[in-house]
Design a protein around this motif. Structure first.
Motif, mmCIF file in Angstrom:
data_model
loop_
_atom_site.group_PDB
_atom_site.id
_atom_site.type_symbol
_atom_site.label_atom_id
_atom_site.label_comp_id
_atom_site.label_asym_id
_atom_site.label_seq_id
_atom_site.Cartn_x
_atom_site.Cartn_y
_atom_site.Cartn_z
ATOM 1 N N UNK A 55 0.836 -1.206 0.000
ATOM 2 C CA UNK A 55 0.000 0.000 0.000
ATOM 3 C C UNK A 55 0.869 1.253 0.000
ATOM 4 N N UNK A 56 1.267 1.748 1.163
ATOM 5 C CA UNK A 56 2.089 2.945 1.214
ATOM 6 C C UNK A 56 3.533 2.668 0.832
ATOM 7 N N UNK A 57 4.162 3.622 0.122
ATOM 8 C CA UNK A 57 5.532 3.460 -0.355
ATOM 9 C C UNK A 57 6.331 4.739 -0.087
ATOM 10 N N UNK A 58 7.574 4.558 0.369
ATOM 11 C CA UNK A 58 8.481 5.692 0.537
ATOM 12 C C UNK A 58 9.887 5.290 0.108
ATOM 13 N N UNK B 88 10.070 7.888 9.441
ATOM 14 C CA UNK B 88 8.944 7.533 8.582
ATOM 15 C C UNK B 88 7.783 7.113 9.467
ATOM 16 N N UNK B 89 6.628 7.705 9.247
ATOM 17 C CA UNK B 89 5.427 7.389 10.025
ATOM 18 C C UNK B 89 4.470 6.581 9.147
ATOM 19 N N UNK B 90 3.965 5.469 9.710
ATOM 20 C CA UNK B 90 3.068 4.591 8.965
ATOM 21 C C UNK B 90 1.808 4.341 9.795
ATOM 22 N N UNK B 91 0.647 4.594 9.193
ATOM 23 C CA UNK B 91 -0.611 4.368 9.885
ATOM 24 C C UNK B 91 -0.930 2.889 10.013
ATOM 25 N N UNK B 92 -1.259 2.448 11.244
ATOM 26 C CA UNK B 92 -1.565 1.036 11.502
ATOM 27 C C UNK B 92 -2.788 0.932 12.408
ATOM 28 N N UNK C 196 17.086 3.501 0.094
ATOM 29 C CA UNK C 196 16.295 2.349 0.511
ATOM 30 C C UNK C 196 14.824 2.584 0.189
ATOM 31 N N UNK C 197 14.140 1.497 -0.071
ATOM 32 C CA UNK C 197 12.713 1.541 -0.392
ATOM 33 C C UNK C 197 11.934 0.899 0.738
ATOM 34 N N UNK C 198 10.915 1.625 1.243
ATOM 35 C CA UNK C 198 10.087 1.161 2.349
ATOM 36 C C UNK C 198 8.671 0.909 1.815
ATOM 37 N N UNK C 199 8.138 -0.295 2.075
ATOM 38 C CA UNK C 199 6.828 -0.676 1.559
ATOM 39 C C UNK C 199 5.950 -1.174 2.700
ATOM 40 N N UNK C 200 4.809 -0.490 2.933
ATOM 41 C CA UNK C 200 3.837 -0.912 3.940
ATOM 42 C C UNK C 200 2.952 -1.997 3.349
ATOM 43 N N UNK C 201 2.934 -3.168 3.994
ATOM 44 C CA UNK C 201 2.165 -4.321 3.508
ATOM 45 C C UNK C 201 0.994 -4.613 4.437
ATOM 46 N N UNK C 202 -0.222 -4.637 3.867
ATOM 47 C CA UNK C 202 -1.431 -4.691 4.664
ATOM 48 C C UNK C 202 -1.786 -6.036 5.255
ATOM 49 N N UNK C 203 -1.530 -7.126 4.543
ATOM 50 C CA UNK C 203 -1.985 -8.431 5.024
ATOM 51 C C UNK C 203 -1.112 -8.959 6.150
ATOM 52 N N UNK C 204 0.200 -8.960 5.958
ATOM 53 C CA UNK C 204 1.077 -9.496 7.008
ATOM 54 C C UNK C 204 1.496 -8.443 8.022
ATOM 55 N N UNK C 205 1.045 -7.193 7.849
ATOM 56 C CA UNK C 205 1.286 -6.158 8.846
ATOM 57 C C UNK C 205 2.724 -5.720 8.970
ATOM 58 N N UNK C 206 3.450 -5.678 7.850
ATOM 59 C CA UNK C 206 4.875 -5.383 7.917
ATOM 60 C C UNK C 206 5.244 -4.137 7.116
ATOM 61 N N UNK C 207 6.448 -3.653 7.390
ATOM 62 C CA UNK C 207 7.120 -2.720 6.500
ATOM 63 C C UNK C 207 8.342 -3.442 5.960
ATOM 64 N N UNK D 266 -0.657 1.176 6.058
ATOM 65 C CA UNK D 266 -1.124 1.753 4.804
ATOM 66 C C UNK D 266 -0.421 3.071 4.516
ATOM 67 N N UNK D 267 -1.023 4.178 4.906
ATOM 68 C CA UNK D 267 -0.494 5.498 4.553
ATOM 69 C C UNK D 267 0.828 5.776 5.255
ATOM 70 N N UNK D 268 1.702 6.511 4.542
ATOM 71 C CA UNK D 268 3.000 6.864 5.104
ATOM 72 C C UNK D 268 3.207 8.375 5.023
ATOM 73 N N UNK D 269 4.062 8.878 5.902
ATOM 74 C CA UNK D 269 4.472 10.278 5.887
ATOM 75 C C UNK D 269 5.890 10.374 6.412
#
Length: 345
Positions: free
Chosen positions: A88-91, A141-145, A98-109, A130-133
């Motif tokens: 979902x969210x990407x930074x 990096x802030x990620x909504x969970x 480095x690439x950071x990817x928020x993954x919704x099903x397994x709850x990981x970055x 999901x969403x990142x800032x």
């Protein structure tokens, strides 16, 4: 005589629609300059990230469980990162490549190297990241969970310098939007399912207040004009709400794009870009970018409805490249694609 009047009315309506479409595509505030196809990417697309120096775009292919890498200079997809779990969210960190990817099903970055996209780490965060800032001052990096067994949510904090999950800031519900006030300690977030916005003090690590939202069940997309202290909230009613970022007072509201998912403020042109269009149980919503012009802090006008494609709800505005990118999901007739728009003038 009556039939002539009917024909005349129909002709005028047709001319009005044609003129509106020509304005949106040709001489309007956004001009489609390129379509970058992504064959064999199935299902819904989600959020976008960008590597400005490397001129690369990263597109979350949510249902395909991949992240698609687009070379913007070459105008083509160059890599697909597999092994995702509802990305979902990407930074992308330019500082640390480095690439950071928020993954919704397994709850990981998931964290990857920026060259060969080798997996470095897989941080467990919570429910449906999901969403990142990003805060460039602290490199956080802030990620909504969501929080397990709770209606509440949190902002997970990741230190991008060392790839560590260093803490969480609790919120009333799972946060989205995630707009950071660079002139102070505040972070503004949407609160999933609630008719209010959350205001977070990132130094105190707490949600200090919430602001009620009237006339809408809640805000799902957020943009921030720091110069004029205005927040813009997109709702699924659909409406665009304008709020005072100091008090939370609602200033005005305008017609909004249906199926909105992303919202951006173009400070140079004083415009707001809202992308929407989504497939739902009620059917497919046509894709549009609604463009609003800001005349001053309290006055706004919807100046164009730029057609995109159905299921093209996510987008990113990149002022450094002077481009607005819309992520279009595949449909029965067309491959998934990135639609590239240039603002005019």
């Amino acid at each position: 005589m009556r039939s002539r009047i009917v024909v005349s009315i129909i002709s005028l309506i047709f001319l009005g629609v044609t003129a509106s479409g020509a304005y949106a595509q040709g001489t309007g505030p956004l001009r489609l300059v390129q379509t970058i196809p992504m064959p064999n990417v199935k299902g819904r697309m989600d959020h976008l990230g960008v590597d400005i120096k490397g001129k690369r775009l990263f597109a979350a292919a949510l249902d395909n469980n991949t992240v698609e890498v687009i070379d913007l200079k070459a105008g083509k997809r160059v890599f697909s990162i597999p092994g995702q779990s509802k990305p979902q969210g990407i930074f992308y960190s330019t500082d640390f490549k480095r690439l950071f990817v928020a993954n919704g099903i397994d709850g990981t970055c998931k964290i990857y190297t920026g060259d060969k996209f080798t997996l470095i780490d897989n941080l467990s965060l919570g429910i449906n990241p999901n969403h990142v800032g990003y805060d460039p001052a602290t490199k956080y990096l802030y990620i909504g969970i969501g929080i397990p067994d709770s209606e509440a949510g949190a902002l997970a904090i990741i230190d991008t310098r060392n790839n560590k999950h260093i803490g969480d800031i609790k919120t009333d519900a799972r946060p989205g939007g995630v707009k950071i006030d660079k002139s102070g300690p505040r972070i503004f977030v949407t609160l999933r399912g609630l008719p209010k916005l959350g205001v977070i003090d990132r130094k105190k690590h707490e949600e200090t207040t919430t602001w009620p939202v009237t006339g809408a069940p809640g805000i799902v997309a957020l943009a921030f004009d720091e110069t004029h202290h205005r927040l813009f909230g997109g709702t699924r009613n659909p409406l665009l709400l304008v709020l005072d970022a100091e008090s939370g007072k609602q200033i005005t509201q305008l017609e909004g794009v249906a199926g909105i998912d992303d919202l951006w403020y173009d400070g140079t042109r004083k415009r707001i870009y809202a992308s929407g269009g989504r497939e739902s149980d009620a059917g497919t919503i046509p894709g549009f970018v609604y463009v609003y012009q800001q005349s001053d802090a309290d006055h706004y006008e919807l100046i164009a409805k730029v057609p995109t494609r159905p299921n093209s709800q996510t987008s990113i505005w990149v002022p450094q490249l002077n481009r607005y990118y819309v992520s279009a999901s595949a449909n029965d007739k067309e491959d998934a694609a990135i639609l590239v728009f240039e603002p005019e003038p």
